[in-house]
Design a protein around this motif. Structure first.
Motif, PDB file in Angstrom:
ATOM      1  N   SER A 107       0.825  -1.213   0.000  1.00 37.29           N
ATOM      2  CA  SER A 107       0.000   0.000   0.000  1.00 37.29           C
ATOM      3  C   SER A 107       0.857   1.259   0.000  1.00 37.29           C
ATOM      4  CB  SER A 107      -0.952   0.007   1.210  1.00 37.29           C
ATOM      5  OG  SER A 107      -0.233  -0.106   2.424  1.00 37.29           O
ATOM      6  N   GLU A 111       0.522   3.797  -3.052  1.00 40.19           N
ATOM      7  CA  GLU A 111       0.120   5.185  -2.823  1.00 40.19           C
ATOM      8  C   GLU A 111       1.162   6.151  -3.369  1.00 40.19           C
ATOM      9  OE1 GLU A 111      -0.317   7.657   1.174  1.00 40.19           O
ATOM     10  OE2 GLU A 111      -1.977   6.259   0.928  1.00 40.19           O
ATOM     11  N   GLN A 137      -4.037  -5.157  -2.099  1.00 39.94           N
ATOM     12  CA  GLN A 137      -5.033  -4.282  -2.705  1.00 39.94           C
ATOM     13  C   GLN A 137      -5.112  -2.958  -1.961  1.00 39.94           C
ATOM     14  OE1 GLN A 137      -8.347  -7.039  -2.482  1.00 39.94           O
ATOM     15  NE2 GLN A 137      -8.091  -7.632  -4.623  1.00 39.94           N
ATOM     16  N   SER A 138      -5.339  -1.920  -2.733  1.00 37.08           N
ATOM     17  CA  SER A 138      -5.460  -0.579  -2.162  1.00 37.08           C
ATOM     18  C   SER A 138      -6.341   0.254  -3.082  1.00 37.08           C
ATOM     19  CB  SER A 138      -4.077   0.070  -2.026  1.00 37.08           C
ATOM     20  OG  SER A 138      -4.168   1.372  -1.470  1.00 37.08           O
ATOM     21  N   GLY A 139      -7.313   0.915  -2.504  1.00 41.11           N
ATOM     22  CA  GLY A 139      -8.201   1.765  -3.299  1.00 41.11           C
ATOM     23  C   GLY A 139      -8.948   1.014  -4.384  1.00 41.11           C
ATOM     24  N   GLY A 140      -9.274  -0.258  -4.113  1.00 45.06           N
ATOM     25  CA  GLY A 140     -10.024  -1.042  -5.078  1.00 45.06           C
ATOM     26  C   GLY A 140      -9.188  -1.621  -6.203  1.00 45.06           C
ATOM     27  N   THR A 142      -5.528  -3.888  -7.428  1.00 42.36           N
ATOM     28  CA  THR A 142      -4.604  -4.920  -6.982  1.00 42.36           C
ATOM     29  C   THR A 142      -3.223  -4.644  -7.571  1.00 42.36           C
ATOM     30  OG1 THR A 142      -6.432  -6.511  -6.929  1.00 42.36           O
ATOM     31  CG2 THR A 142      -4.202  -7.412  -6.865  1.00 42.36           C
ATOM     32  N   THR A 372      -3.170  -4.629   6.178  1.00 41.74           N
ATOM     33  CA  THR A 372      -3.556  -3.382   5.512  1.00 41.74           C
ATOM     34  C   THR A 372      -4.907  -3.502   4.824  1.00 41.74           C
ATOM     35  OG1 THR A 372      -2.350  -4.069   3.526  1.00 41.74           O
ATOM     36  CG2 THR A 372      -1.164  -2.715   5.131  1.00 41.74           C
ATOM     37  N   ASP A 374      -9.206  -4.170   4.667  1.00 38.97           N
ATOM     38  CA  ASP A 374     -10.326  -3.327   5.106  1.00 38.97           C
ATOM     39  C   ASP A 374     -10.106  -1.874   4.718  1.00 38.97           C
ATOM     40  OD1 ASP A 374     -11.548  -5.559   6.270  1.00 38.97           O
ATOM     41  OD2 ASP A 374     -10.545  -5.224   8.185  1.00 38.97           O
ATOM     42  N   ASN A 375      -9.406  -1.681   3.581  1.00 41.06           N
ATOM     43  CA  ASN A 375      -9.139  -0.332   3.052  1.00 41.06           C
ATOM     44  C   ASN A 375      -8.277   0.515   3.978  1.00 41.06           C
ATOM     45  OD1 ASN A 375     -10.030   0.008   0.433  1.00 41.06           O
ATOM     46  ND2 ASN A 375     -12.131   0.418   1.050  1.00 41.06           N
ATOM     47  N   GLY A 377      -4.799   0.327   4.167  1.00 40.82           N
ATOM     48  CA  GLY A 377      -3.648   0.748   3.386  1.00 40.82           C
ATOM     49  C   GLY A 377      -2.558   1.347   4.252  1.00 40.82           C
TER      50      GLY A 377
END
Length: 417
Positions: A107, A111, A137-140, A142, A372, A374-375, A377
């Motif tokens: 993440s 980012e 995964q981050s922000g929907g 992969t 990280t 459950d969103n 990140g």
């Protein structure tokens, strides 16, 4: 698709945030592209410096390069150094073609704009277990493919439990585990050892109990969270766990268990080789959830990712390298070498068929979740530190579990706004 320029500016911010220092990293960008050098050279960085050029791991990397029609140049770094170098390399448009990185770091790099998405590079993740894929995964989106996972469970000393009259099959939840610890203490032995040190190791070891209570990382002071920390503090007060847990790493905790005096040790798949060297018979059970069943434990392990390149024509070959490394046949070999559980159900079944003792680990990994996830990140480290600080305060007796976690929630909420 994010542009390299935007990514590099974000990487600069990430570097400043973590106060990194260091020089330029080496890579194989630019004129080594396939169209310019007949296949070319592709750089792979990994966090396995323990493997030399004669190891099965490095031979696999080279073999995947041969299959893709390119030469692979591999560099192994320790985990922390690799993260720093990956961020610096991204800032300088000098990233490796393939990066194998610890899953909580995904993440941060994503980012910062340092990683491509699997959608951009056409990486197939359809066979991967969703709970393991979630760590990348981050922000929907992969950002890679898991190469394997490790997690936590409870090792137990069969002789200690037998002498205390404890049937391990009776341990289903927190009350039955605590009752077993009471019997062990009454029999003159020691109960359970774990790591509660004031670092990420401590948070990692606490999370199965935290999540097993039903708590969420967005509410560190919930009644469920307080019940989990109270469980640990009560064990110390009653002498079921030693005061040394406050300073224990996972390694020193294991050394305590290896003495033969303890009934249980919370530890990971990475201790399997050491477990075979113990001077006593051992077994393994999942960490129980408060009301029964297997508690979700955090996943360790790495993702194979493709960093952002200014020469996007390199992605097609990088994709072939990743696909080779994460193919079912290669995963079985690699995860056996790394003492990991595979991220693919069919390969997990093959691991259990080859070694029945791995079934408890497969079950634990199937119930596990990414730190990280459950969103959360990049918010996770800002939550984890207040959490381990609260653990230290409560276990040392400086604060009650409720007060310690209330302070932690205030700190975490302020840091993650």
């Amino acid at each position: 698709m994010k542009t390299p320029a935007r990514g590099w500016r974000a990487v600069g911010a990430a570097l400043a945030a973590v106060a990194l220092a260091g020089g330029a990293a080496c890579s194989s960008s630019g004129d080594d592209s396939p169209e310019n050098s007949g296949g070319g050279t592709y750089a792979i960085w990994d966090p396995y410096p323990q493997f030399d050029d004669d190891s099965a791991w490095v031979k696999l990397l080279k073999s995947c390069g041969t299959s893709a029609g390119v030469t692979v140049e591999r560099t192994g770094y320790d985990t922390t150094d690799l993260t720093n170098k990956a961020l610096l390399a991204a800032q300088q448009d000098n990233s490796p073609d393939v990066l194998i990185i610890d899953n909580p770091v995904i993440s941060t790099l994503a980012e910062a704009g340092a990683l491509t998405t699997t959608e951009e590079t056409k990486l197939d993740t359809s066979a991967m277990e969703p709970n393991l894929l979630g760590a990348g995964q981050s922000g929907g989106k992969t950002y890679g493919v898991p190469i394997g996972a490790n997690t936590l469970a409870l090792y137990y000393n069969k002789a200690v439990l037998s002498a205390a009259g404890v049937d391990v099959a009776s341990i289903k939840d927190w009350p039955t585990l605590t009752a077993a610890l009471a019997k062990v203490k009454s029999a003159g032995k020691k109960g359970i050892t774990f790591s509660a040190i004031g670092t990420e190791e401590g948070s990692f070891q606490f999370l199965p109990w935290f999540w097993g209570s039903g708590a969420q990382l967005t509410a560190l002071d919930s009644p469920q969270a307080v019940s989990a920390l109270t469980l640990w503090t009560d064990w110390l007060k009653k002498g079921y766990a030693p005061n040394s847990v406050i300073n224990n790493t996972q390694t020193t905790s294991w050394q305590e268990f290896a003495s033969g005096d303890y009934a249980f040790s919370e530890n990971g798949t990475w201790q399997l080789a050491n477990a075979e060297k113990l001077g006593f018979e051992y077994g393994i059970i999942p960490v129980p959830a408060s009301d029964g069943g297997t508690a979700p434990a955090p996943t360790g392990g790495e993702f194979v990712s493709i960093p952002v390149q200014s020469d996007t024509g390199r992605y097609a070959t990088s994709q072939k390298l990743v696909a080779c490394l994460t193919s079912a046949d290669n995963l079985l070999t690699t995860d056996t070498t790394l003492s990991y559980i595979a991220p693919v159900a069919a390969v997990q079944d093959k691991q259990v068929a080859a070694d029945a003792k791995l079934k408890v680990w497969v079950d634990a990994v199937r119930a596990a979740k990414g730190r990280t996830g459950d969103n959360l990140g990049t918010k996770y480290p800002k939550i984890s530190e207040p959490l381990w600080t609260a653990m230290q305060a409560a276990l040392s007796g400086a604060k009650s579990p409720q007060d310690a976690l209330s302070a932690a929630q205030t700190t975490a909420a302020g840091a993650t706004k």
